[in-house]
Design an enzyme around this catalytic site. Structure first.
Site, PDB file in Angstrom:
ATOM      1  CB  CYS A 204     -16.923 -32.205  30.935  1.00 11.55           C
ATOM      2  SG  CYS A 204     -18.596 -31.563  31.183  1.00 11.55           S
TER       3      CYS A 204
ATOM      4  CB  CYS B  82     -17.051 -29.034  33.144  1.00 12.59           C
ATOM      5  SG  CYS B  82     -18.436 -29.957  33.866  1.00 12.59           S
TER       6      CYS B  82
END
Length: 178
Positions: free
Chosen positions: A139, A142
């Site tokens: 991700c 993230c």
């Protein structure tokens, strides 16, 4: 300072010869270069929990309890919490990032994640665990968020790099244990 990891060592030694590189990487990473032992083992445990590799997680928990007794409950608790929160957040935020629509970006997540702000170890230790899980999920949002938070908290890029390396080797170890 390094701590003994007898349970992890036993598990590591069960990896086949084809995974000799992984065995050696696992040995060298647990020694750590830029991280404290509680950070190294916390990242490793969070990664094992994130990957749902129960045998690896159990070995790491055993070594944490034996080698970091007074900190063990907090480390184990935060590793489990980080893995769970990152399992949720990496799906949600990866979706928002990949869609790239303003309409989704402006919507509140409405996902409870207060543990990120109130870990049982420390904010920096929890962020290291979260970074490792974010890397495993791939991700981008993230990864960038947790790396920036770590740098803001005073962590070096070398320490962030080590956290991701630990997660990568735990991933390879989990693959070898299947």
């Amino acid at each position: 300072m390094t701590i003994a990891t007898p349970a992890l060592d036993l598990l590591r030694d069960t990896l086949p010869d084809e995974l000799k590189d992984i065995r050696l990487n696992l040995s060298s990473l647990i020694g750590g270069e830029h991280l404290q032992p509680q950070q190294t083992l916390g990242i490793a445990l969070a990664a094992a929990e994130f990957l749902k590799c129960r045998v690896l997680a159990a070995s790491l928990q055993s070594d944490i309890r034996a080698g970091l007794a007074s900190m063990a409950p907090a480390i184990i608790s935060d590793a489990i919490a980080a893995a769970g929160l990152m399992a949720m957040n990496t799906v949600y935020y990866r979706f928002r990032h990949m869609i790239g629509k303003e309409s989704y970006e402006s919507r509140p997540a409405r996902l409870r994640m207060s543990r990120l702000a109130q870990p049982t170890t420390s904010k920096i230790d929890f962020e290291f665990m979260s970074l490792g899980c974010a890397a495993l999920a791939g991700c981008e949002a993230c990864i960038k968020n947790h790396e920036a938070s770590l740098v803001h908290l005073g962590a070096s890029e070398d320490a962030c790099h080590d956290a991701v390396r630990i997660a990568a080797v735990i991933s390879a170890t989990a693959c070898g244990l299947q």
